[in-house]
Write a protein that holds these residues in place. Structure first.
Motif, short mmCIF file in Angstrom:
data_model
loop_
_atom_site.label_atom_id
_atom_site.label_comp_id
_atom_site.label_asym_id
_atom_site.label_seq_id
_atom_site.Cartn_x
_atom_site.Cartn_y
_atom_site.Cartn_z
N ARG A 170 0.83 -1.21 0.00
CA ARG A 170 0.00 0.00 0.00
C ARG A 170 0.87 1.26 0.00
O ARG A 170 0.50 2.28 -0.60
N TYR A 171 2.02 1.23 0.69
CA TYR A 171 2.93 2.37 0.67
C TYR A 171 3.51 2.53 -0.73
O TYR A 171 3.61 3.66 -1.25
N LEU A 172 3.89 1.43 -1.35
CA LEU A 172 4.50 1.50 -2.68
C LEU A 172 3.49 1.98 -3.72
O LEU A 172 3.85 2.69 -4.67
N GLU A 173 2.24 1.61 -3.56
CA GLU A 173 1.19 2.11 -4.48
C GLU A 173 1.06 3.63 -4.37
O GLU A 173 0.82 4.33 -5.36
N ARG A 174 1.24 4.12 -3.18
CA ARG A 174 1.07 5.55 -2.94
C ARG A 174 2.32 6.37 -3.30
O ARG A 174 2.23 7.47 -3.85
N CYS A 175 3.50 5.81 -3.00
CA CYS A 175 4.73 6.60 -3.12
C CYS A 175 5.71 6.07 -4.17
O CYS A 175 6.72 6.73 -4.44
N GLY A 176 5.43 4.88 -4.73
CA GLY A 176 6.36 4.31 -5.69
C GLY A 176 7.53 3.62 -5.01
O GLY A 176 7.77 3.83 -3.80
N ALA A 177 8.24 2.81 -5.77
CA ALA A 177 9.38 2.07 -5.24
C ALA A 177 10.69 2.76 -5.62
O ALA A 177 10.84 3.22 -6.75
N PRO A 178 11.65 2.83 -4.72
CA PRO A 178 12.96 3.39 -5.07
C PRO A 178 13.68 2.49 -6.07
O PRO A 178 13.56 1.26 -6.00
N GLU A 179 14.41 3.11 -6.99
CA GLU A 179 15.15 2.34 -7.99
C GLU A 179 16.62 2.20 -7.64
O GLU A 179 17.29 1.29 -8.13
N ARG A 180 17.12 3.10 -6.82
CA ARG A 180 18.48 2.99 -6.32
C ARG A 180 18.53 3.66 -4.94
O ARG A 180 17.61 4.40 -4.57
N PRO A 181 19.59 3.43 -4.15
CA PRO A 181 19.61 3.97 -2.79
C PRO A 181 19.38 5.47 -2.69
O PRO A 181 18.71 5.93 -1.75
N ARG A 186 13.97 10.68 -0.72
CA ARG A 186 12.63 11.25 -0.96
C ARG A 186 11.51 10.41 -0.33
O ARG A 186 10.34 10.71 -0.53
N HIS A 187 11.89 9.35 0.37
CA HIS A 187 10.90 8.46 0.98
C HIS A 187 10.82 8.67 2.49
O HIS A 187 11.76 9.19 3.11
N ASN A 188 9.69 8.24 3.05
CA ASN A 188 9.52 8.28 4.49
C ASN A 188 10.16 7.02 5.09
O ASN A 188 9.62 5.92 4.94
N CYS A 189 11.29 7.19 5.72
CA CYS A 189 12.05 6.05 6.24
C CYS A 189 11.80 5.93 7.74
O CYS A 189 11.95 6.90 8.49
N LEU A 190 11.43 4.76 8.17
CA LEU A 190 11.09 4.50 9.57
C LEU A 190 12.35 4.02 10.29
O LEU A 190 13.00 3.07 9.85
N LEU A 191 12.68 4.65 11.40
CA LEU A 191 14.01 4.52 11.98
C LEU A 191 14.01 3.78 13.32
O LEU A 191 13.09 3.95 14.14
N ARG A 255 10.29 -6.76 -0.54
CA ARG A 255 11.69 -6.37 -0.52
C ARG A 255 11.96 -5.38 -1.64
O ARG A 255 11.49 -5.54 -2.78
N LEU A 256 12.79 -4.35 -1.34
CA LEU A 256 13.10 -3.29 -2.28
C LEU A 256 14.57 -3.36 -2.71
O LEU A 256 15.39 -4.00 -2.06
N LEU A 257 14.88 -2.67 -3.81
CA LEU A 257 16.24 -2.58 -4.35
C LEU A 257 16.90 -3.96 -4.49
O LEU A 257 17.94 -4.24 -3.90
N PRO A 258 16.28 -4.85 -5.28
CA PRO A 258 16.88 -6.18 -5.46
C PRO A 258 18.30 -6.05 -6.03
O PRO A 258 18.55 -5.25 -6.92
N GLY A 259 19.19 -6.84 -5.48
CA GLY A 259 20.59 -6.78 -5.90
C GLY A 259 21.45 -5.93 -4.98
O GLY A 259 22.63 -6.21 -4.78
N TRP A 260 20.86 -4.87 -4.44
CA TRP A 260 21.58 -4.03 -3.49
C TRP A 260 21.53 -4.68 -2.10
O TRP A 260 20.47 -5.07 -1.63
N GLU A 261 22.68 -4.79 -1.46
CA GLU A 261 22.75 -5.45 -0.16
C GLU A 261 23.19 -4.47 0.91
O GLU A 261 24.17 -3.73 0.73
#
Length: 303
Positions: A170-181, A186-191, A255-261
């Motif tokens: 639901r968050y990704l539908e609203r804000c989109g998925a990041p393509e790189r770090p 620009r995203h709301n990151c929960l800390l 899971r986001l940013l596949p390939g990035w670890e």
């Protein structure tokens, strides 16, 4: 002379009926055993044994002293046996400290399985996400997750700890998925408030490494609280798979940013000193290594 040896020489002489038998049992010469009894009598200022060439008998003082000494020495032997048994078999109270989320999700079930194998062990588990002082607060063992600070503690690695970036559909539908770090700025990151680098996250893709400063509208001192906010669609989280694994398997998080670890952490058992490695501690650490080593159960099915 050694007082305990003198007391033992006296008691065994009475129990065995002769100095010769007591000397042979204790590995002393008859002369040396006699000196021990004489030294005891001189210390007490009374005669304990009436001696003749053919027999010995206790004086009144000797009889009273023998009864007390015999009971005391038998108690001492029982105490020594109890300590020896503690060194041979896991038993007694194990005081354990661990992070809240890992302890509730994974350590509590492990403790149940361990105590089933070792029913003479009792466990007191204290959960919090702060770093405790094991010696000052009286813990036998602690579970630490992350990079260990230099200290006098002895550490044993239990398992690796993957950290993944994820968010709810639901968050990704609203804000989109990041393509790189870099997009995470620009995203709301929960800390998570105890994270070493709370305000910046780092990722690697092959030889390429990127670090991005992040921010968000929610900070918590507990990983489960952060993940619950993410499942509710509030934002993006970077959390260990032992917390987010179930949500990833059910699709509650993606899971986001596949390939990035993100940097992998480790789970360690730490204890204050090699002498702290009693059978209860050693057997519990060995149990956790076997249970979590290799591919930890919380990583199953999440890629």
């Amino acid at each position: 002379m050694d007082r305990l040896t003198s007391l033992t020489a006296f008691v065994r002489t009475v129990e065995l009926g002769s100095q010769a038998a007591a000397a042979a049992e204790l590995g002393l010469s008859r002369t040396m055993l006699g000196r021990h009894i004489q030294a005891l009598e001189q210390h007490l200022g009374v005669r304990l044994i009436n001696r003749t060439t053919r027999k010995q008998s206790l004086t009144e003082a000797g009889l009273a002293f023998f009864e007390r000494c015999s009971a005391a020495l038998h108690e001492l032997e029982a105490a020594e046996r109890s300590v020896s048994s503690l060194q041979a078999e896991p038993r007694g109270l194990l005081r354990l400290n661990a992070p809240m989320s890992f302890g509730a999700r994974h350590l509590a079930p492990a403790i149940a399985a361990f105590t089933e194998l070792h029913p003479k062990v009792r466990v007191e588990l204290v959960l919090n996400d702060r770093v405790v002082d094991l010696v000052e607060e009286g813990y036998d063992l602690a579970i630490r997750i992350g990079r260990l600070a230099d200290s006098s503690l002895i550490a044993r690695r239990l398992a690796h700890c993957r950290v993944v970036l994820c968010a709810a559909p639901r968050y990704l539908e609203r804000c989109g998925a990041p393509e790189r770090p870099a997009d995470l700025a620009r995203h709301n990151c929960l800390l998570y408030s105890y994270a070493a680098d709370r305000d910046q996250w780092s990722f690697r893709l092959g030889p390429v490494e990127e670090t991005v400063r992040i921010s968000g509208n929610f900070v918590a001192n507990n990983g489960d609280a952060v993940v619950a906010a993410a499942v509710a669609g509030q934002g993006v989280v970077l959390q260990p798979t032992f917390i987010v694994g179930e949500a990833l398997r059910t699709g509650a998080l993606v899971r986001l940013l596949p390939g990035w670890e993100a940097s992998e952490l480790a789970i360690h058992a730490v204890y204050p000193h090699p002498r702290s490695l009693t059978p209860k501690v050693r057997s519990f650490v060995d149990f956790l290594v076997e249970r979590y080593g290799g591919n930890p159960p919380w990583d199953a099915g999440i890629g």
